[in-house]
Design an enzyme around this catalytic site. Structure first.
Site, short mmCIF file in Angstrom:
data_model
loop_
_atom_site.label_atom_id
_atom_site.label_comp_id
_atom_site.label_asym_id
_atom_site.label_seq_id
_atom_site.Cartn_x
_atom_site.Cartn_y
_atom_site.Cartn_z
N HIS A 1 23.90 49.32 -48.51
CA HIS A 1 24.05 49.37 -47.66
C HIS A 1 24.06 49.72 -46.66
O HIS A 1 24.82 49.70 -45.31
CB HIS A 1 22.70 49.50 -47.22
CG HIS A 1 21.07 50.15 -47.69
ND1 HIS A 1 20.74 51.75 -48.24
CD2 HIS A 1 20.09 49.43 -48.73
CE1 HIS A 1 19.67 51.55 -49.19
NE2 HIS A 1 19.65 50.23 -49.30
N ASP B 1 19.81 53.26 -57.39
CA ASP B 1 18.65 52.17 -56.56
C ASP B 1 18.00 53.04 -56.07
O ASP B 1 18.39 54.45 -55.48
CB ASP B 1 19.20 52.01 -55.49
CG ASP B 1 18.91 50.89 -54.62
OD1 ASP B 1 18.71 49.07 -54.79
OD2 ASP B 1 17.89 51.11 -53.64
N HIS C 1 16.33 53.45 -53.39
CA HIS C 1 17.40 54.08 -51.77
C HIS C 1 18.83 54.54 -52.04
O HIS C 1 19.62 53.95 -52.08
CB HIS C 1 17.34 52.67 -51.08
CG HIS C 1 16.09 52.33 -51.14
ND1 HIS C 1 16.18 50.76 -51.14
CD2 HIS C 1 14.85 52.47 -49.84
CE1 HIS C 1 14.80 50.41 -50.95
NE2 HIS C 1 13.82 50.69 -50.05
N ASP D 1 14.17 48.61 -58.17
CA ASP D 1 13.38 49.27 -57.16
C ASP D 1 12.87 50.53 -57.53
O ASP D 1 11.90 50.49 -56.84
CB ASP D 1 13.84 48.73 -55.93
CG ASP D 1 15.39 49.23 -55.13
OD1 ASP D 1 16.40 50.64 -56.15
OD2 ASP D 1 15.27 48.75 -54.32
N1 Q9C Z 1 8.59 50.04 -46.41
C1 Q9C Z 1 17.92 47.82 -50.70
O1 Q9C Z 1 17.03 48.13 -51.98
N2 Q9C Z 1 13.41 48.75 -45.64
N3 Q9C Z 1 17.82 47.36 -49.40
C2 Q9C Z 1 12.15 48.41 -45.88
C3 Q9C Z 1 9.43 48.79 -46.70
C4 Q9C Z 1 14.81 48.57 -46.00
C5 Q9C Z 1 16.71 48.69 -49.12
C6 Q9C Z 1 10.99 48.49 -45.34
C7 Q9C Z 1 14.47 48.76 -47.29
C8 Q9C Z 1 16.55 48.42 -47.87
C9 Q9C Z 1 19.59 46.88 -51.59
ZN ZN Z 2 16.80 49.96 -52.38
#
Ligand code: Q9C
Ligand code: ZN
Length: 339
Positions: free
Chosen positions: A157, A193, A195, A282
């Site tokens: 990110h 991932d 995301h 994830d």
């Molecule tokens: N509802 C990585 O997996 N917000 N970053 C999460 C949970 C941020 C994830 C909120 C998620 C970032 C590297």
């Molecule tokens: Zn992630």
């Protein structure tokens, strides 16, 4: 499989996390490193720590002003009287008000997307070492078919000039750029991932020499919200060299593996000299902040598909949060990758 890791990962352990109006435990904990390292050691993989490849390969991806801020935040803490063990701002620049100010708090908000990336006394050592783990993985890949870089904190990110989503330095992009320089040929990145790999997309947006493909949950109601849509295909000379495969929340093994096959077909056609996989876990059905329902068997099948790539593959750890399935999914992935 060679596993590259660094105990310096433990030096950044964020506590609270501001989520939907409340402070909750930060999901990206230092324990993730120990759990993943212990699991691969137990599974019989060979572990090694990185050499210091210096700042130059990090500067090749990130802006100088951003790196200067990250490496000096803690030494500038006298600018914020009464600060505790974490430095974090709640002020963020917007496109219509985007001057870079002189002060620490304002510079933090200029270079951050959200409140998930607090800086602590030794955060710089942790994120620098995480990038060195990725660089060592890339260096070792020159004489191997596969290497797993146990990077923590994660990176995908992070843009050239900003942190966000638990990420500071984009380890995947730094490794890809280093492979691009060392090997000469083109490089592909596959991000699985859950995301969207928005920072990686941003870094290579205008470049045709690095193909970026991300498979992730629909950002219309999921982090990172403001990027990751299917119509984002790259800009300028990079047009056509970014691909977003968007799946609905709740997607399980079948659509996820279908997207990975689709992505690998495009990557094979691109003919890269090396593949970097942004390996988040994830997407797991058990992940505490995930949105998909991928099983351990699904991760094994994914690894088999990725292992079909002709060239060397660097696996870079991204997200994947504390749950019993986390180490199991990593061990299953590496076993299936090796076949
Ligand atoms: N509802 C990585 O997996 N917000 N970053 C999460 C949970 C941020 C994830 C909120 C998620 C970032 C590297
Ligand atoms: Zn992630």
């Amino acid at each position: 499989m060679l596993v590259v890791h660094s105990p310096a990962s433990l030096l950044h352990d964020p506590s609270g996390y501001f989520r939907r109006g409340q402070t909750v435990e930060h999901p990206e904990q230092a324990r993730r490193y120990s759990i993943l390292r212990d699991a691969v050691a137990e599974a019989g993989h060979r572990l090694g720590e990185p050499r210091d490849h210096g700042l130059a390969p990090i500067t090749a991806v990130h802006d100088a002003g951003y790196l200067d801020l990250l490496s000096t935040v803690w030494s500038r803490r006298a600018e914020l009287p009464g600060i505790g063990e974490e430095i974090l701002t709640g002020h963020f620049a917007r496109p219509q008000m985007a001057r870079r100010p002189e002060g620490l708090l304002g510079q933090l908000g200029y270079h951050m997307a959200d409140t998930s990336t607090p800086v602590r006394a030794r955060t710089w050592e942790a994120i620098y070492s995480s990038a060195q783990v990725a660089l060592e993985g890339a260096a070792c890949l020159l004489e191997r078919r596969g290497v797993y870089a146990l990077c923590r904190p994660p990176g995908h990110h992070a843009y050239a000039d900003s942190a966000g989503g638990f990420c500071f330095l984009n380890n995947t992009a730094i490794a890809a750029q280093s492979l691009r320089s060392a090997m000469g040929g083109r490089v592909a990145i596959l991000d699985i991932d859950v995301h969207h790999g928005n920072g990686t997309q941003g870094i290579f947006w205008s470049r045709p020499d690095v193909l970026t493909v991300s498979i992730h949950a629909d950002p219309s109601n999921y982090f990172p919200f403001y990027a990751g849509y299917a119509d984002e295909t790259g800009g300028g000379e990079g047009r056509g060299f970014n691909r977003n495969l968007v799946l609905p929340e709740g997607s399980g093994d079948a659509p996820w593996l279908g997207a990975i096959r689709d992505a690998m077909g495009q990557i094979d056609g691109y003919g890269p000299a090396a593949l970097v996989v942004a390996l988040g876990f994830d997407a797991s059905e058990h992940d505490p902040i995930g949105a998909f329902r991928v099983t351990t068997d699904g991760f094994s099948r994914a690894a088999e598909i990725v292992a079909g790539f002709r060239g060397p593959v660097l696996l870079v750890q991204e997200g994947g949060y504390l749950c019993e399935a986390l180490p199991k999914n990593l061990v299953a992935f590496l076993a299936a990758f090796e076949g």
